[in-house]
Design a protein around this motif. Structure first.
Motif, PDB file in Angstrom:
ATOM      1  N   LEU A 366       0.853  -1.194   0.000  1.00 31.98           N
ATOM      2  CA  LEU A 366       0.000   0.000   0.000  1.00 31.98           C
ATOM      3  C   LEU A 366       0.883   1.236   0.000  1.00 31.98           C
ATOM      4  O   LEU A 366       1.722   1.415   0.896  1.00 31.98           O
ATOM      5  N   ILE A 367       0.707   2.098  -1.013  1.00 29.91           N
ATOM      6  CA  ILE A 367       1.486   3.328  -1.150  1.00 29.91           C
ATOM      7  C   ILE A 367       0.520   4.484  -1.416  1.00 29.91           C
ATOM      8  O   ILE A 367      -0.652   4.267  -1.730  1.00 29.91           O
ATOM      9  N   PRO A 368       0.970   5.737  -1.303  1.00 29.80           N
ATOM     10  CA  PRO A 368       0.068   6.873  -1.559  1.00 29.80           C
ATOM     11  C   PRO A 368      -0.315   6.974  -3.036  1.00 29.80           C
ATOM     12  O   PRO A 368       0.467   6.607  -3.916  1.00 29.80           O
ATOM     13  N   ASP A 369      -1.500   7.481  -3.278  1.00 24.25           N
ATOM     14  CA  ASP A 369      -1.889   7.795  -4.648  1.00 24.25           C
ATOM     15  C   ASP A 369      -1.186   9.077  -5.098  1.00 24.25           C
ATOM     16  O   ASP A 369      -0.678   9.167  -6.204  1.00 24.25           O
ATOM     17  N   GLU A 370      -1.152  10.057  -4.209  1.00 20.02           N
ATOM     18  CA  GLU A 370      -0.420  11.300  -4.463  1.00 20.02           C
ATOM     19  C   GLU A 370       0.677  11.443  -3.423  1.00 20.02           C
ATOM     20  O   GLU A 370       0.423  11.376  -2.228  1.00 20.02           O
ATOM     21  N   SER A 371       1.899  11.637  -3.874  1.00 20.25           N
ATOM     22  CA  SER A 371       3.037  11.748  -2.966  1.00 20.25           C
ATOM     23  C   SER A 371       3.315  13.208  -2.640  1.00 20.25           C
ATOM     24  O   SER A 371       2.861  14.118  -3.348  1.00 20.25           O
ATOM     25  N   ASP A 372       4.061  13.444  -1.574  1.00 20.90           N
ATOM     26  CA  ASP A 372       4.499  14.797  -1.246  1.00 20.90           C
ATOM     27  C   ASP A 372       5.846  15.116  -1.875  1.00 20.90           C
ATOM     28  O   ASP A 372       6.425  16.160  -1.620  1.00 20.90           O
ATOM     29  N   SER A 373       6.334  14.185  -2.709  1.00 17.86           N
ATOM     30  CA  SER A 373       7.618  14.392  -3.391  1.00 17.86           C
ATOM     31  C   SER A 373       7.501  13.896  -4.826  1.00 17.86           C
ATOM     32  O   SER A 373       7.248  12.715  -5.060  1.00 17.86           O
ATOM     33  N   TRP A 374       7.694  14.789  -5.779  1.00 19.82           N
ATOM     34  CA  TRP A 374       7.576  14.440  -7.196  1.00 19.82           C
ATOM     35  C   TRP A 374       8.581  13.370  -7.581  1.00 19.82           C
ATOM     36  O   TRP A 374       8.251  12.376  -8.213  1.00 19.82           O
ATOM     37  N   ILE A 375       9.842  13.576  -7.188  1.00 21.73           N
ATOM     38  CA  ILE A 375      10.890  12.636  -7.587  1.00 21.73           C
ATOM     39  C   ILE A 375      10.715  11.287  -6.887  1.00 21.73           C
ATOM     40  O   ILE A 375      10.934  10.227  -7.487  1.00 21.73           O
ATOM     41  N   ALA A 376      10.276  11.299  -5.615  1.00 19.14           N
ATOM     42  CA  ALA A 376      10.059  10.036  -4.895  1.00 19.14           C
ATOM     43  C   ALA A 376       8.892   9.264  -5.503  1.00 19.14           C
ATOM     44  O   ALA A 376       8.926   8.030  -5.596  1.00 19.14           O
ATOM     45  N   LYS A 393       0.372  -7.595  -5.479  1.00 22.34           N
ATOM     46  CA  LYS A 393      -0.714  -6.632  -5.600  1.00 22.34           C
ATOM     47  C   LYS A 393      -0.300  -5.299  -4.986  1.00 22.34           C
ATOM     48  O   LYS A 393       0.186  -5.252  -3.856  1.00 22.34           O
ATOM     49  N   VAL A 394      -0.510  -4.224  -5.742  1.00 20.02           N
ATOM     50  CA  VAL A 394      -0.153  -2.883  -5.301  1.00 20.02           C
ATOM     51  C   VAL A 394      -1.416  -2.027  -5.254  1.00 20.02           C
ATOM     52  O   VAL A 394      -2.218  -2.038  -6.185  1.00 20.02           O
ATOM     53  N   TYR A 395      -1.559  -1.293  -4.148  1.00 19.39           N
ATOM     54  CA  TYR A 395      -2.730  -0.434  -3.947  1.00 19.39           C
ATOM     55  C   TYR A 395      -2.272   1.000  -3.700  1.00 19.39           C
ATOM     56  O   TYR A 395      -1.257   1.234  -3.042  1.00 19.39           O
ATOM     57  N   ARG A 396      -3.054   1.923  -4.226  1.00 22.60           N
ATOM     58  CA  ARG A 396      -2.781   3.348  -3.991  1.00 22.60           C
ATOM     59  C   ARG A 396      -3.856   3.912  -3.061  1.00 22.60           C
ATOM     60  O   ARG A 396      -5.049   3.800  -3.343  1.00 22.60           O
ATOM     61  N   TYR A 397      -3.419   4.531  -1.972  1.00 21.97           N
ATOM     62  CA  TYR A 397      -4.334   5.106  -0.981  1.00 21.97           C
ATOM     63  C   TYR A 397      -4.896   6.413  -1.519  1.00 21.97           C
ATOM     64  O   TYR A 397      -4.143   7.328  -1.878  1.00 21.97           O
ATOM     65  N   LYS A 446      -3.136  -6.063  10.858  1.00 24.18           N
ATOM     66  CA  LYS A 446      -3.693  -6.626   9.629  1.00 24.18           C
ATOM     67  C   LYS A 446      -5.074  -6.038   9.362  1.00 24.18           C
ATOM     68  O   LYS A 446      -5.411  -5.676   8.216  1.00 24.18           O
ATOM     69  N   ALA A 447      -5.886  -5.921  10.414  1.00 19.88           N
ATOM     70  CA  ALA A 447      -7.234  -5.342  10.268  1.00 19.88           C
ATOM     71  C   ALA A 447      -7.144  -3.887   9.822  1.00 19.88           C
ATOM     72  O   ALA A 447      -7.949  -3.430   8.987  1.00 19.88           O
ATOM     73  N   ASP A 448      -6.180  -3.144  10.366  1.00 21.26           N
ATOM     74  CA  ASP A 448      -5.985  -1.752   9.942  1.00 21.26           C
ATOM     75  C   ASP A 448      -5.588  -1.685   8.471  1.00 21.26           C
ATOM     76  O   ASP A 448      -6.036  -0.800   7.726  1.00 21.26           O
ATOM     77  N   PHE A 449      -4.728  -2.606   8.051  1.00 22.87           N
ATOM     78  CA  PHE A 449      -4.295  -2.643   6.656  1.00 22.87           C
ATOM     79  C   PHE A 449      -5.491  -2.898   5.733  1.00 22.87           C
ATOM     80  O   PHE A 449      -5.673  -2.200   4.724  1.00 22.87           O
ATOM     81  N   ILE A 450      -6.308  -3.868   6.082  1.00 27.42           N
ATOM     82  CA  ILE A 450      -7.485  -4.198   5.269  1.00 27.42           C
ATOM     83  C   ILE A 450      -8.461  -3.020   5.246  1.00 27.42           C
ATOM     84  O   ILE A 450      -9.060  -2.707   4.200  1.00 27.42           O
ATOM     85  N   ALA A 451      -8.610  -2.321   6.392  1.00 31.10           N
ATOM     86  CA  ALA A 451      -9.484  -1.142   6.434  1.00 31.10           C
ATOM     87  C   ALA A 451      -8.947  -0.044   5.521  1.00 31.10           C
ATOM     88  O   ALA A 451      -9.719   0.646   4.834  1.00 31.10           O
ATOM     89  N   ARG A 454      -9.843  -0.281   1.865  1.00 25.20           N
ATOM     90  CA  ARG A 454     -11.183   0.197   1.468  1.00 25.20           C
ATOM     91  C   ARG A 454     -11.121   1.631   0.965  1.00 25.20           C
ATOM     92  O   ARG A 454     -12.049   2.094   0.291  1.00 25.20           O
ATOM     93  N   ASN A 455     -10.060   2.341   1.312  1.00 27.58           N
ATOM     94  CA  ASN A 455      -9.853   3.705   0.824  1.00 27.58           C
ATOM     95  C   ASN A 455      -8.709   3.756  -0.184  1.00 27.58           C
ATOM     96  O   ASN A 455      -7.982   4.749  -0.273  1.00 27.58           O
ATOM     97  N   ALA A 456      -8.548   2.651  -0.898  1.00 26.18           N
ATOM     98  CA  ALA A 456      -7.468   2.559  -1.877  1.00 26.18           C
ATOM     99  C   ALA A 456      -7.979   1.917  -3.157  1.00 26.18           C
ATOM    100  O   ALA A 456      -9.029   1.256  -3.166  1.00 26.18           O
ATOM    101  N   LYS A 457      -7.253   2.107  -4.232  1.00 24.72           N
ATOM    102  CA  LYS A 457      -7.598   1.461  -5.496  1.00 24.72           C
ATOM    103  C   LYS A 457      -6.473   0.517  -5.885  1.00 24.72           C
ATOM    104  O   LYS A 457      -5.288   0.854  -5.768  1.00 24.72           O
TER     105      LYS A 457
END
Length: 485
Positions: A366-376, A393-397, A446-451, A454-457
């Motif tokens: 799980l990684i951010p959909d929008e980062s605070d760093s362009w290069i990162a 499987k990769v998900y964007r928050y 694990k439950a937090d990750f699964i939750a 739900r706010n990720a694609k």
């Protein structure tokens, strides 16, 4: 001669530049470091005159080898050495733990005990704190209740609304006779001179970690203290991803939701956390603290959560946090769930994930959909193709920015801390993680990750492969800089 210099001054500067660049390149080659990183520095030195030397000066100096950081003084303190010896488990005790619930995860315990002198403590209470508003409520309660000392070490502290409340509590406690020690990173922190003076006048012992001349322009300078540590009365500890700033608090009027994870600990693990604080405090203050039992009260704890504290940085001989994560991946049997704001790992880490996934283990990132760093962001994207090829499987928050740094494996192993999954956290900055061997904590994380999913694609590999060549070029460019990020 003067006329010659006037006519050829630029050529002479270029010659001097390349003589210095060759000298730096030879130094890097003799260092026998990661070939990718070595090649990156040489390319920068050769193809970017002057700028290359500046980059090498800011990022390439190997302080780890120069021994400017020294942790042995603290670790050899009689009290800490005695406590560590008491906490270290013998072969029989380790075998019993392996038989009871750790199974092949016991090698992770042995790894940290040997490489980092981090004993496994069996009597701890841990509390997962999701987001800043939860962390600050608990932290401020504990700070206000402090009776003997408050030890704090943070990458970012700002004197905004939440930061001022935090700093004012420290001033009040110091005036009340409580020992208060605060260390902040000089690049990350932003505290006004007025507030600094107030801290010092109140009796707070305050130091900046490795001061730099222009902190606002050196956000990526090497060897920063990225830790977020609080130790209160030697009985309560905090660590995780949440710094001291309004950015980490979700209020109704705030535009961007900030998702983060922190950990509160009581029990034997505080011994190691306190020792780690003293190691850096001795460095920043350039003075020796008289370490007494008052800092290690060894208060009993009713819960039985097994915890190790993994620390890494220029003062450690091994990349302890990366090593224990790598070992956890290679020992996984069922699943591996990872959350990180920056995913810029080395080849070994990627390969470990690939092998785990190809052998039938469920691997999710799980990684951010929008980062605070362009290069990162683009550097992270450059690694995704390799993950997709191994069916990871990769998900964007998408709800906001996810800054949590967590990993959970097989309902047995989990880690929460300050370390991102990138070169800088693994090899350069000072970082600290709690490594937890507990079924309930792993299930909660694990439950937090699964939750959060739900706010990720979920990213679709087929769609990802259709991105433009220009986007791929940006990724390739940013990946070139990955070893320096």
């Amino acid at each position: 001669m003067i006329e010659f210099l006037k006519d050829n001054w630029f050529k002479l500067i270029i010659v001097i530049n390349y003589l210095l660049a060759i000298s730096a390149a030879i130094t890097i080659l003799f260092r026998n470091t990661n070939p990718t990183k070595t090649l990156t520095y040489i390319i920068v030195l050769v193809f970017f005159p002057f700028v290359g030397l500046l980059v090498y000066y800011l990022f390439g100096q190997e302080y780890r080898k120069n021994k400017i950081f020294n942790r042995k003084n603290i670790l050899n303190e009689k009290i800490i050495k005695t406590l560590n010896d008491e906490l270290n488990l013998n072969t029989k005790e380790l075998q019993e733990l392996e038989d009871d619930f750790l199974e092949d995860k016991i090698k992770l315990v042995k790894l940290l005990q040997k490489s980092d002198k981090a004993p496994l403590t069996l009597s701890n209470t841990v509390e997962i704190l999701n987001n800043g508003e939860v962390k600050f409520k608990r932290l401020f309660q504990d700070l206000n209740a402090a009776k003997h000392h408050i030890h704090l070490e943070y990458y970012i502290v700002k004197d905004d609304v939440i930061g001022s409340e935090f700093l004012n509590i420290l001033c009040d406690k110091a005036r009340a006779g409580i020992e208060v020690r605060l260390s902040v990173d000089d690049v990350g922190a932003d505290i006004s001179h007025k507030m600094k003076n107030k801290l010092i006048e109140s009796g707070v012992q305050f130091y900046s970690f490795m001061p730099v001349l222009f902190p606002k322009f050196t956000g990526r300078m090497n060897y920063r203290n990225h830790r977020k540590i609080a130790v209160i009365d030697g009985a309560i500890g905090y660590l995780g991803g949440i710094n001291i700033s309004d950015s980490y608090v979700n209020k109704p009027e705030k535009e961007t939701y900030w998702r983060d994870t922190h950990l509160r600990i009581e029990g034997g693990a505080i011994v190691t956390l306190q020792a780690q604080f003293f190691i850096n405090w001795e460095f920043v203050s350039e003075s020796k603290v008289k370490i007494t039992r008052d800092y290690f009260p060894n208060e009993s704890c009713n819960d039985n959560v097994a915890v190790q504290i993994a620390a890494s940085g220029p003062d450690t001989d091994w990349a302890n946090i990366m090593d224990v994560m790598f070992s956890a991946i290679t020992s996984a049997d069922d699943y591996i769930y990872l959350t990180t704001p920056y995913f810029i790992p080395n080849d070994e880490f990627i390969m470990a994930l690939q092998i785990a996934s190809l052998s039938g283990i469920e691997v999710k990132l799980l990684i951010p959909d929008e980062s605070d760093s362009w290069i990162a962001k683009h550097a992270t994207n450059s690694y995704l193709e390799r993950l997709f090829k191994a069916n990871i499987k990769v998900y964007r928050y998408t709800k906001g920015f996810i800054h949590s740094k967590t990993m959970v494996v097989d309902d047995v192993f989990s880690t929460i801390g300050t370390s991102n999954m990138d070169y800088r956290s693994f090899k350069i900055n000072f970082e600290i993680n709690a490594v937890i061997y507990d079924k309930q904590t792993s299930e909660d994380l694990k439950a937090d990750f699964i939750a959060d999913l739900r706010n990720a694609k979920e990213m679709i590999p087929e769609e990802w492969s259709k991105r433009s060549n220009f986007t791929k070029l940006k990724e390739a460019y940013c990946k070139l800089w990955a070893p320096l990020l």
